[in-house]
Design an enzyme around this catalytic site. Sequence first.
Site: not given
Lengths: 424, 424
Positions: B255, B258, B322-323, B356, B415
Amino acid sequence: MFIHRYPQKSTWAELIRRPVLKKEEVSEIVSDIFKKVEREGDQALLEFSKKFDSADIGSISVSQDEIEEAETLVSEELKKAIQVAKENITLFHASQETEIQKIETMKGVVCWRENRAVEKVGIYIPGGTAPLFSTVLMLAVPAQLAGCKEIVLCTPPDKSGTINPAILYTAKLCGITRIFKTGGAQAVAAMTIGTESVPNVYKIFGPGNQFVVAAKEYAQNYGVAIDMPAGPSEVLVIADEYAVPAFCAADLLSQAEHGSDSQVVFITTDLAILNETIEEIHSQVEKLPRNEFAQQSLDNSHFILLNTVEEAVSLSNLYAPEHLILALNDFEKYIPAVQSAGSVFLGNYSCESAGDYASGTNHTLPTNGFARNYSGVSLDSFVKKITFQHLSKQGLQNLGKTIKIMAEAEGLSAHKNAVSIRLK
Amino acid sequence: MFIHRYPQKSTWAELIRRPVLKKEEVSEIVSDIFKKVEREGDQALLEFSKKFDSADIGSISVSQDEIEEAETLVSEELKKAIQVAKENITLFHASQETEIQKIETMKGVVCWRENRAVEKVGIYIPGGTAPLFSTVLMLAVPAQLAGCKEIVLCTPPDKSGTINPAILYTAKLCGITRIFKTGGAQAVAAMTIGTESVPNVYKIFGPGNQFVVAAKEYAQNYGVAIDMPAGPSEVLVIADEYAVPAFCAADLLSQAEHGSDSQVVFITTDLAILNETIEEIHSQVEKLPRNEFAQQSLDNSHFILLNTVEEAVSLSNLYAPEHLILALNDFEKYIPAVQSAGSVFLGNYSCESAGDYASGTNHTLPTNGFARNYSGVSLDSFVKKITFQHLSKQGLQNLGKTIKIMAEAEGLSAHKNAVSIRLK
């Protein structure tokens, strides 16, 4: 009322162009409201209620007593109707639940999705000219089914500081106990930021005027999700020679009565149907209590004569209406051709008001062309789908080489190493 | 690197607070880029490529020749790996297709949903330090499965004006033929507004730097939908005493590599695992080509010791990563407790890099806490679910009273009339 006979295809996009909504002035007001709510909390909400609702409310929270009293004020007939609608809406939305389905993409590699409710959701119910207790059903029923832990409801008080009893009754019926007397952009700000009384939430649902719509968009800057962007309500009716002009007129008017900015489009392949529907409208509109709204909306409406139903569906897809009524004899034939619409009503007896209230489908739908890229509210709107995966040692052995080659080609060595180190 | 031993629950939220992203300066630049693209079209894109990519490209469109040449430049080994990944991703996303399920909510009242692809979608693939051909798979495979008619891909050229061949190969493999050499906010602007070369689309997908993220948010003002809001990538690992420190360290580093803003959180119930994982990180990070990024990201990472796995999962839900990696012996026991996460990796052999690249799950996931209210990309992201309903005359007779009572109570006579006129 604009009447177009056999317009050229090249003119269609222009012909049904929606009015552009002015945003800038509104967004400055909304930003100021958010700042005040952030700074002053409940006090700001109380002041805004005085200013915008002309209501001097002592407490923002609706008390248990108020909810119980409301129950005595709603007629048994209305209670029964709300219960029937709730049953149908529950049945349809419960059918949207999905089973967990584990997929072994490779030997030892198992992937699946599980639903988890959005923990805290906020429902906004407008006040104003119509007390929309039906929208309480449309939002609270799926929220409950999804298992949302905290469901907060905000709605503005009337001048006497009270909430319409049908709204309170419906909320209680749906298990909502946290109800707050606050409306407009300030209600959205309160649910976004949180105040002493109103809890902040993760996702905000519900219709409203331009200030509410702008506030929901603004709330996204705070990390809050919203159901969908919005504009004025719309219907597009496609009618062939078997359609009943009186029915078509009634459907068009039930859209037009919502407000002066409601969008009404009628397309037919039959000249007689066109003329008779327009006549019917003129005769029916007179009798409506809300005929001023309806008349203003009709002034901007479009009545279009085309050669074929295929063309009519094409034009409809281009417009991407919130509500689409196929008043066609062979409606089934045209279902696959419908590409962009919020909710579709088939045949001569499926009036829009069925879906607005009680057939089971949701009435919170994409307007303003958003049916091209958004769905209406459903059970899905109240959950996140989380992916899970389990790789056995053998699974990683089977997949490892693929991962390593791809990671290396993307220049991400640590990604590769996370595999290598496990297979050493 | 911040190490927290048994922090008080009341401090958790503060402890894992994410850095606040500065938006204002970026959004002004983005707004100017949109205006220029709107005014000058392709010419603006060519100028931006000179300015931001240092590339003098003759044509924005990638030619058939370029795509065919790219195919010869990708190794057979990498092609095979991409094909394996594509098969797994296809298998998992195809399993997300849903059958049409017609529900008769009342006798004669039938409601259902049908999926329709978003007709035109845009995929953004960043250039820069890593050529993310894996993201092409993650977005193009479900777009194809959903049946999107027009799939547009934009990605910036390198200095020589070319696109990474693996990106072009993968795009071709997924049936994408409309590829454009343009990156950053200008690419998003082009897909939003349309230029002479680049068609406008209804929904834009894909990762990018802060300008791309801001441009996607800005695109929503034009009625375009986006996959989700975004922030830097994140992983949270929960490890018990059975976890393998070397594996945990490798996952945290994959991670961290990145980018310098990547978010890394490690929680364990075992002091020895904590210390050994930190030692492993120090030893593994040295060998990484991207160790500068990784080191910067690690400087802001959190290593937390807690008493129980239950607490660890609570903290994770608060953070909404996220993960999420559950490096736990009895991971199954904790699955129901996971409330907010993008994608979850179970046990010692489910490394994040599997998801991934190639296990089948999508890697386009909610970051920055959005796992509280958003799902990752799936087949659902490329379709709208349209509701349909058919009422027979008997159906309307059964439901009519309910609709009429509710419409009357909301003050919407037209209606009500749409029902009355049909049942007269």
